[in-house]
Design a protein around this motif. Structure first.
Motif, short mmCIF file in Angstrom:
data_model
loop_
_atom_site.label_atom_id
_atom_site.label_comp_id
_atom_site.label_asym_id
_atom_site.label_seq_id
_atom_site.Cartn_x
_atom_site.Cartn_y
_atom_site.Cartn_z
N ILE A 103 1.59 9.46 -1.79
CA ILE A 103 0.93 9.52 -3.10
C ILE A 103 0.86 10.97 -3.56
CG2 ILE A 103 -1.10 8.83 -4.44
CD1 ILE A 103 -1.84 6.98 -2.10
N ARG A 146 6.35 5.02 -10.10
CA ARG A 146 5.14 4.27 -10.45
C ARG A 146 4.04 5.28 -10.79
NH1 ARG A 146 1.39 0.75 -6.31
NH2 ARG A 146 0.03 -0.23 -7.87
N VAL A 191 0.25 5.81 -12.42
CA VAL A 191 -1.02 5.19 -12.81
C VAL A 191 -1.85 6.24 -13.52
CG1 VAL A 191 -3.18 4.16 -11.99
CG2 VAL A 191 -0.99 3.50 -10.94
N LEU A 245 3.82 6.57 -5.40
CA LEU A 245 2.76 6.40 -6.39
C LEU A 245 2.38 7.78 -6.92
CD1 LEU A 245 0.58 4.75 -7.90
CD2 LEU A 245 -0.90 5.08 -5.90
N LEU A 262 -0.53 9.59 -9.36
CA LEU A 262 -1.79 9.46 -10.10
C LEU A 262 -1.84 10.58 -11.13
CD1 LEU A 262 -4.42 8.65 -7.30
CD2 LEU A 262 -3.19 7.07 -8.80
N THR A 289 0.84 -1.19 0.00
CA THR A 289 0.00 0.00 0.00
C THR A 289 0.88 1.24 0.00
OG1 THR A 289 -1.73 -1.15 1.23
CG2 THR A 289 -1.80 1.26 1.23
N GLN A 314 -10.95 1.17 -8.66
CA GLN A 314 -9.53 1.06 -8.98
C GLN A 314 -8.68 1.86 -7.99
OE1 GLN A 314 -8.49 2.92 -12.70
NE2 GLN A 314 -6.33 2.35 -12.58
N VAL A 315 -9.04 3.11 -7.75
CA VAL A 315 -8.25 3.95 -6.85
C VAL A 315 -8.39 3.49 -5.40
CG1 VAL A 315 -7.93 6.31 -5.99
CG2 VAL A 315 -8.36 5.91 -8.42
N GLU A 372 -8.72 0.47 -4.36
CA GLU A 372 -7.82 -0.67 -4.21
C GLU A 372 -6.36 -0.20 -4.14
OE1 GLU A 372 -8.23 -3.85 -3.79
OE2 GLU A 372 -10.40 -4.03 -4.03
N LEU A 373 -6.01 0.77 -4.97
CA LEU A 373 -4.64 1.27 -5.00
C LEU A 373 -4.22 1.84 -3.64
CD1 LEU A 373 -4.38 3.11 -8.45
CD2 LEU A 373 -2.99 1.17 -7.71
N VAL A 374 -5.12 2.59 -3.01
CA VAL A 374 -4.77 3.25 -1.74
C VAL A 374 -5.03 2.36 -0.53
CG1 VAL A 374 -5.20 5.52 -2.76
CG2 VAL A 374 -7.02 4.40 -1.44
#
Length: 289
Positions: free
Chosen positions: A36, A116, A118, A95, A97, A32, A135-136, A138-140
């Protein structure tokens, strides 16, 4: 031959400490993210709605613009200068975004440097928005927050559909924006209008995706209502001058205008429940007559 093999073995052995350090510094794919950065307005809103505050290292400069960002007030609590690659590199996120239309040079540079990244597509329907929320989330690392937001969207959409179902004949409406841009049929705003109970005139005026429509054509088509971003009829700049045209004032007085603020439709996601509820209230108001 033997000397060549010994030379290669020595080079590999010498590189092992550096490779080990690099692997330790890179987060695992399933880990995780804890830092971000968002460089896209719509990603800003999803991050604010779904991530822990401690996970948010920085947002884009648009995050605090109240005319565009649905979560501008919440964004003020965070750093919001992540636009250029140099700034992102300085922050050192695990991460990033970005939007599919975020500046290509920025995205490519961050990718080459090993970050990375996305990419999020622009959501053009409620279903696409729901997929992006999952989607987001799950990412966070917070899928439950994604499902809670989706439940809010579903509830607001049901309220909207129930309101429109009360009318047998659908009134027509066209979204008329700066410089005469009309939203098309296969767009998020077009779907919102249809769910609430409007016949989206933008489909016949501007096709599937939308486009600029001359004022004369709009008046000739004469949809029942005009959907605008602001209730004001005063020109603020060249882009909004067309919206203050006397013809629009004559054919579309306040009671024939549906006000849908831009911050509710620039992105999908967290703004969808408020967008549905706003349109539902406006639909009830203008059709009560």
């Amino acid at each position: 031959m033997r000397m060549g093999l010994l030379w290669i073995a020595g080079r590999v052995k010498g590189a092992l400490p550096a490779l080990a350090a690099l692997c330790m510094a890179m987060p695992a794919a399933a880990e995780t993210p804890s830092r971000i950065v968002s460089i896209n307005l719509c990603a800003d809103e999803l991050l604010l709605a779904l991530a822990d505050p401690a996970q948010i290292a920085a947002l884009s400069p648009y995050a605090v613009d109240p005319t565009l960002s649905f979560m501008a007030k919440e964004a003020e609590a965070f750093r919001h200068d992540a636009g250029e690659a140099e700034t992102v590199v300085d922050i050192g996120p695990d991460l990033v975004l970005a939007g599919r239309f975020t500046k290509l040079a920025t995205r490519e540079m961050l990718g080459r440097l090993g970050f990375r990244v996305v990419l999020l597509d622009a959501a053009r329907s409620v279903a696409q928005s729901i997929g992006q929320i999952r989607q987001v989330a799950e990412l966070v690392g917070h899928p439950e927050r994604g499902e809670a937001l989706i439940a809010e969207i579903d509830a607001a959409m049901q309220r909207a559909e129930a309101t429109g179902a009360a009318l047998a004949d659908k009134p027509s409406a066209a979204v008329y924006q700066r410089r005469g841009y009309v939203t098309g049929a296969e767009t998020l705003t077009g779907e919102l209008l249809s769910k609430v109970g409007f016949d989206n005139a933008g489909g016949r005026l501007a096709g599937k995706t939308g486009g600029f429509v001359p004022l004369e054509r709009l008046i000739a088509d004469r949809p029942d209502f005009l959907v605008v971003a602001s209730a004001t009829t005063q020109s603020q700049d060249q882009g909004s001058a067309l919206l203050a045209h006397p013809a629009l004032a004559a054919f579309y007085p306040p009671e024939k205008r549906v006000v849908l603020p831009e911050m509710l439709t620039v992105c999908a996601g967290p703004s969808l429940p408020a967008a549905f509820d706003r349109l539902t209230a406006e639909f009830a108001r203008v059709t009560a007559r």
